[in-house]
Design a protein around this motif. Structure first.
Motif, PDB file in Angstrom:
ATOM      1  N   UNK A  59       0.835  -1.201   0.000  1.00  0.00           N
ATOM      2  CA  UNK A  59       0.000   0.000   0.000  1.00  0.00           C
ATOM      3  C   UNK A  59       0.873   1.257   0.000  1.00  0.00           C
ATOM      4  N   UNK A  60       1.938   1.238   0.802  1.00  0.00           N
ATOM      5  CA  UNK A  60       2.853   2.390   0.855  1.00  0.00           C
ATOM      6  C   UNK A  60       3.511   2.635  -0.492  1.00  0.00           C
ATOM      7  N   UNK A  61       3.858   1.541  -1.188  1.00  0.00           N
ATOM      8  CA  UNK A  61       4.502   1.675  -2.500  1.00  0.00           C
ATOM      9  C   UNK A  61       3.573   2.379  -3.489  1.00  0.00           C
ATOM     10  N   UNK A  62       2.300   1.965  -3.505  1.00  0.00           N
ATOM     11  CA  UNK A  62       1.324   2.592  -4.410  1.00  0.00           C
ATOM     12  C   UNK A  62       1.068   4.042  -4.000  1.00  0.00           C
ATOM     13  N   UNK A  63       0.911   4.266  -2.698  1.00  0.00           N
ATOM     14  CA  UNK A  63       0.628   5.608  -2.202  1.00  0.00           C
ATOM     15  C   UNK A  63       1.750   6.578  -2.538  1.00  0.00           C
ATOM     16  N   UNK A  64       2.975   6.205  -2.239  1.00  0.00           N
ATOM     17  CA  UNK A  64       4.101   7.124  -2.436  1.00  0.00           C
ATOM     18  C   UNK A  64       4.440   7.324  -3.909  1.00  0.00           C
ATOM     19  N   UNK A  65       4.318   6.277  -4.723  1.00  0.00           N
ATOM     20  CA  UNK A  65       4.593   6.468  -6.151  1.00  0.00           C
ATOM     21  C   UNK A  65       3.530   7.356  -6.794  1.00  0.00           C
ATOM     22  N   UNK A  66       2.276   7.216  -6.346  1.00  0.00           N
ATOM     23  CA  UNK A  66       1.218   8.085  -6.870  1.00  0.00           C
ATOM     24  C   UNK A  66       1.444   9.528  -6.429  1.00  0.00           C
ATOM     25  N   UNK A  67       1.844   9.705  -5.180  1.00  0.00           N
ATOM     26  CA  UNK A  67       2.172  11.053  -4.702  1.00  0.00           C
ATOM     27  C   UNK A  67       3.327  11.638  -5.504  1.00  0.00           C
ATOM     28  N   UNK A  68       4.334  10.823  -5.782  1.00  0.00           N
ATOM     29  CA  UNK A  68       5.465  11.292  -6.593  1.00  0.00           C
ATOM     30  C   UNK A  68       5.029  11.687  -7.994  1.00  0.00           C
ATOM     31  N   UNK A  69       4.109  10.911  -8.577  1.00  0.00           N
ATOM     32  CA  UNK A  69       3.585  11.232  -9.908  1.00  0.00           C
ATOM     33  C   UNK A  69       2.897  12.586  -9.919  1.00  0.00           C
ATOM     34  N   UNK A  70       2.084  12.828  -8.902  1.00  0.00           N
ATOM     35  CA  UNK A  70       1.343  14.090  -8.828  1.00  0.00           C
ATOM     36  C   UNK A  70       2.290  15.267  -8.622  1.00  0.00           C
ATOM     37  N   UNK A  71       3.269  15.099  -7.747  1.00  0.00           N
ATOM     38  CA  UNK A  71       4.234  16.179  -7.502  1.00  0.00           C
ATOM     39  C   UNK A  71       5.011  16.515  -8.783  1.00  0.00           C
ATOM     40  N   UNK A  72       5.484  15.473  -9.473  1.00  0.00           N
ATOM     41  CA  UNK A  72       6.211  15.708 -10.724  1.00  0.00           C
ATOM     42  C   UNK A  72       5.345  16.362 -11.777  1.00  0.00           C
ATOM     43  N   UNK A  73       4.087  15.919 -11.875  1.00  0.00           N
ATOM     44  CA  UNK A  73       3.168  16.499 -12.859  1.00  0.00           C
ATOM     45  C   UNK A  73       2.864  17.961 -12.540  1.00  0.00           C
ATOM     46  N   UNK A  74       2.697  18.280 -11.264  1.00  0.00           N
ATOM     47  CA  UNK A  74       2.421  19.666 -10.873  1.00  0.00           C
ATOM     48  C   UNK A  74       3.614  20.566 -11.183  1.00  0.00           C
ATOM     49  N   UNK A  75       4.819  20.033 -11.043  1.00  0.00           N
ATOM     50  CA  UNK A  75       6.009  20.815 -11.383  1.00  0.00           C
ATOM     51  C   UNK A  75       6.006  21.169 -12.868  1.00  0.00           C
ATOM     52  N   UNK A  76       5.666  20.207 -13.719  1.00  0.00           N
ATOM     53  CA  UNK A  76       5.617  20.472 -15.158  1.00  0.00           C
ATOM     54  C   UNK A  76       4.429  21.362 -15.521  1.00  0.00           C
ATOM     55  N   UNK A  77       3.333  21.210 -14.800  1.00  0.00           N
ATOM     56  CA  UNK A  77       2.194  22.116 -14.977  1.00  0.00           C
ATOM     57  C   UNK A  77       2.654  23.552 -14.707  1.00  0.00           C
ATOM     58  N   UNK A  78       3.448  23.727 -13.646  1.00  0.00           N
ATOM     59  CA  UNK A  78       3.979  25.053 -13.320  1.00  0.00           C
ATOM     60  C   UNK A  78       4.867  25.599 -14.421  1.00  0.00           C
ATOM     61  N   UNK A  79       5.658  24.715 -15.038  1.00  0.00           N
ATOM     62  CA  UNK A  79       6.501  25.147 -16.162  1.00  0.00           C
ATOM     63  C   UNK A  79       5.628  25.670 -17.295  1.00  0.00           C
ATOM     64  N   UNK A  80       4.563  24.929 -17.607  1.00  0.00           N
ATOM     65  CA  UNK A  80       3.655  25.362 -18.661  1.00  0.00           C
ATOM     66  C   UNK A  80       2.970  26.672 -18.320  1.00  0.00           C
TER      67      UNK A  80
END
Length: 213
Positions: A59-80
């Motif tokens: 569960x932790x693996x899924x939770x943290x990887x999903x959180x990492x995905x969202x954080x990375x995506x938000x960073x690129x959203x900010x670039x755009x």
């Protein structure tokens, strides 16, 4: 857990997960969003494999990887968002074979299909990262962007983490099969780019011919 005899990206990811646990898997995926050459098709099954060895909870693996995905995506959203529509148009106007009309067509398409693109784009190699940038440029409401990114990432990450968890030592099978898919997607992108260039050059030549006539 003893580390498998791997090096390169896989070895780096394993060391990160062994050192930080599930947050290390999240960090690796966040970096994967920012640097697409780091493939989630390797990192996610490795997270599942690591969980199967007891180094982190599933569960932790899924939770943290999903959180990492969202954080990375938000960073690129900010670039755009920082880049903005006006800068994109200014850049497009200076590029050969690209016109402002192309940008306007892309904007119109994103206005119609942006939500589906963000959601399903999270489950397509290469586009997983890139789709966040036009979402930022078009200023998609960040709450909607975050929700769609979270849902799409959760589906993708769960599938690959579970695959690595169930396959165990054979987790590399995921990488092998998804490598073929990724190459196929890349081939389609390259072919589309070639067709675009050929059509645009042909149109310009026809335009010059008609002008001379």
């Amino acid at each position: 857990m003893s580390s498998p005899n791997v090096d390169g990206i896989a070895g780096w990811a394993i060391n990160l997960m062994e050192t930080l646990g599930a947050p290390g898997a999240g960090l690796a995926i966040a970096l994967e969003n920012l640097f697409p050459p780091l493939p989630s098709e390797v990192i996610l099954p490795l997270a599942g494999f690591t969980a199967s060895k007891g180094n982190m909870g599933l569960f932790d693996a899924v939770l943290w990887t999903t959180l990492g995905s969202v954080v990375g995506a938000l960073a690129l959203y900010g670039v755009g968002a920082l880049l903005g529509r006006e800068r994109v148009i200014a850049i497009a106007s200076k590029l050969p074979l690209v016109s402002v009309a192309d940008i306007e067509k892309t904007e119109a398409w994103f206005a119609r299909h942006g939500k589906k693109s963000v959601f399903f784009g999270r489950m397509i190699p290469i586009f997983r990262s890139l789709i966040s940038i036009p979402a930022g440029i078009e200023r998609m409401p960040i709450s909607i962007f975050t929700l769609l990114t979270t849902l799409g990432s959760l589906i993708w990450n769960t599938a690959f983490v579970m695959a690595g968890y169930l396959l165990g030592e054979s987790w590399t099978l995921v990488e092998d099969y998804m490598g073929i898919v990724s190459k196929g997607v890349l081939a389609v992108v390259v072919l589309a780019a070639v067709v675009f260039v050929v059509v645009r050059i042909s149109d310009r030549r026809k335009g010059k011919h008609h002008a001379q006539s």
